[in-house]
Structure formats: C-alpha cells, structure tokens
Design an enzyme around this catalytic site. Structure first.
Site, PDB file in Angstrom:
ATOM      1  N   TYR A  66      -9.322  -3.031  -6.827  1.00 49.97           N
ATOM      2  CA  TYR A  66      -8.271  -3.411  -5.868  1.00 49.97           C
ATOM      3  C   TYR A  66      -7.232  -2.301  -5.748  1.00 49.97           C
ATOM      4  CZ  TYR A  66      -4.235  -5.879  -3.931  1.00 49.97           C
ATOM      5  OH  TYR A  66      -3.155  -6.244  -3.167  1.00 49.97           O
ATOM      6  N   LYS A  88      -6.216  -0.012  -2.417  1.00 44.01           N
ATOM      7  CA  LYS A  88      -4.877   0.035  -1.840  1.00 44.01           C
ATOM      8  C   LYS A  88      -4.332   1.458  -1.797  1.00 44.01           C
ATOM      9  CE  LYS A  88      -4.071  -4.137  -0.503  1.00 44.01           C
ATOM     10  NZ  LYS A  88      -3.818  -4.412   0.926  1.00 44.01           N
ATOM     11  N   THR A 100      -0.117 -16.859  -1.884  1.00 45.61           N
ATOM     12  CA  THR A 100      -1.212 -16.838  -0.916  1.00 45.61           C
ATOM     13  C   THR A 100      -2.546 -17.038  -1.642  1.00 45.61           C
ATOM     14  OG1 THR A 100      -1.687 -14.460  -1.050  1.00 45.61           O
ATOM     15  CG2 THR A 100       0.127 -15.143   0.386  1.00 45.61           C
TER      16      THR A 100
END
Length: 295
Positions: free
Chosen positions: A165, A169, A199
């Site tokens: 991840y 990014k 989220t």
C-alpha cells in the site's frame, strides 16, 4: 461548480461519495465510478433523495482491469463532453496475499496507481478540452514510506500488505507531480492527504495486529465529511499550488495546508522513470500540447 463535469473514482462510498455529494450540491454534474453497479445506483439514489436537483450517476470502473478503464474512457469519449475535474480517489489496502490481476499486475499497485495512470491518460483529451481542468490524486503519508523499487514494482520479491500500500501511494504521488511537470500550464495536478476517516479502506485487514491498529485509528479518525473537505478544497479552490501536496488541517472550518513533499517523491528521475514504466505496462502514453511539455 455550476456547469462543471467531474468524475470521482471510488465514488460509491466513503470519501469519494462524500466529495461527490458536495460537488453535486455545488452544481456540478458528477460521475461516481466503481466496480459494483448496484452500489453505484444506490449511492446515486441516496444523493438524489437529499438533493433532488443533483446530477449524479454511476459508471462501472474496475481500476484493476485495463480493459475496464479503456471501456469507461471510450464511453465518455463517445459523449464528447469536456471533463473539468478528475478525482483519483479509489484505493485498496491490506490485501493479505500477493494477488495478480488479469493484466498480471499486483492488485494494490494496479488499483492505486496503474489504473489511475491509465484512466488519466485515456481521459486526457477530454480534460484538455475543458477551460481549466484539474486532476486530484488522493495520496497518503504512511509511516516509514519506502523508496519505490522500480525493478520490483509488483512486490514479487517481498510482499507485505502495508508495504505494498505504501509503495502504491508513493507511486501515486510521483505520478501527480510528474503529471504537472509534463502538462505545464495545460492542467492543474495536485495531491491531497485527507487523513484517517471511518471508511471501508480497512475491509481487507484482519488479525490481532490489525484489530489493535484499527482500534487506535478509530480514536484518531475524523468524520468522513471532514476528511472529504480536504479533497473538495484542492478540487475547487482557485489558489491551490499546481503540483502541490496538501493535508487536512485537523480543525473544522480551516483550509487544508500545503506540506513538504515526502523524501521518496522528491526524486525527479524516479518520477520520470516511473512514468515511462507505467506507460510500458499499461500501453497508455499521454500526449500533451507541445508548448506545455516540460520533461
């Protein structure tokens, strides 16, 4: 945003839906793009229930599939409407095992960077037809940001969910900055770090370490609406710095602030090389007006 046309990836929920709702409230026509047509339809219906005049609709898009990216861009090209705003928001995190897409890309890198690279490139002709186009890339500053290993972009040698991840990014930020350098004055490319919010980003995570991490995060999280306000600011404010990187202020009613670029994304050679590799992998080669190209 009256008469503006915007597309938000990952728009069926979370930050994407919150930002899309406010863009529609401000008068924009908004496409929310995502993988699940039912979720997209229900999300658009919820927005219209509260905003009967909202012009919002869903379009299917799987960023992990170059074919899906090509199909969406083709549908929009047929309609021919200039695109004023593209928000590259969708992301995945915590994929437990090295997982490959049909294009043989690692899933996290495919979704968080390569899909957005291909989408932006394919939509570039529509963006450049708008009077003041803007591309917003949602970034992150995770702890211990890695230097991107271009020869091992797909994490084949050493896969770890959080590292994958973080690398994706870093790639997204490098892309946002290189897009501005190549576009020059033809469009505005800006990146934003909305910060923690409640989220579905963590839906793939499990295990005791993640449960502790998520518990701590819940204490530090801001509301989805507050985090989305950072995206809205860089998407609409007239005074954003092209190629800048913004973060939420953490205070209600305060504008996001410009922050220094993380070390791994300051390397222009690395950004250029990532761009070239992304072109080779996706087969998408964005073309800018000659007068604005600065490579």
């Amino acid at each position: 945003m009256s008469d503006k046309f915007a597309l938000v990836t990952g728009g069926a929920g979370g930050l994407g839906l919150a930002a899309s709702t406010e863009l529609a409230r401000a008068g924009a026509e908004v496409i929310i793009a995502g993988r699940d047509p039912d979720r997209l339809r229900h999300a658009a219906d919820r927005v219209r229930a509260g905003l009967p005049e909202a012009r919002i609709r869903g379009e299917r898009l799987d960023l992990a599939s170059l074919a899906s990216v090509r199909e969406l861009a083709g549908r929009l090209a047929e309609r021919g409407r200039p695109l004023d705003l593209l928000v590259n928001n969708a992301a995945v995190l915590g994929i437990p095992r090295l997982t490959h897409t049909d294009d043989e890309f690692e899933l996290t890198m495919a979704t968080n960077h390569l899909g957005h690279f291909a989408l932006t490139g394919r939509l570039l002709p529509l963006l450049l037809r708008a009077p003041d186009p803007r591309v917003v890339t949602v970034g992150s500053v995770t702890s211990r940001l890695p230097v991107l290993d271009l020869p091992d972009l797909m994490s084949e040698r050493n896969y770890h969910p959080m590292a994958a991840y973080a690398r994706s990014k870093v790639a997204a930020l490098l892309f946002a900055l290189e897009l501005q350098r190549r576009a020059g004055g033809a469009l505005t490319s800006v990146a934003v770090k909305p910060g923690r919010a409640g989220t579905e980003l963590y839906r793939h995570t499990s295990g005791p370490i993640w449960r502790v991490r998520n518990g701590v995060d819940r204490l530090l999280r801001q509301s989805v609406e507050q985090a989305a306000s950072a995206i809205l600011y860089v998407a609409t404010a007239p005074d954003v710095v092209p190629g800048g990187f913004y973060t939420a202020s953490g205070g209600r009613g305060r504008a996001p602030r410009l922050i220094p670029l993380p070390g791994p994304v300051r390397d222009r050679d690395r950004a250029r090389n990532l761009w070239l590799k992304s072109e080779a992998l996706t087969g998408v080669r964005p073309v800018f007006p000659a007068r604005s190209t600065a490579v």
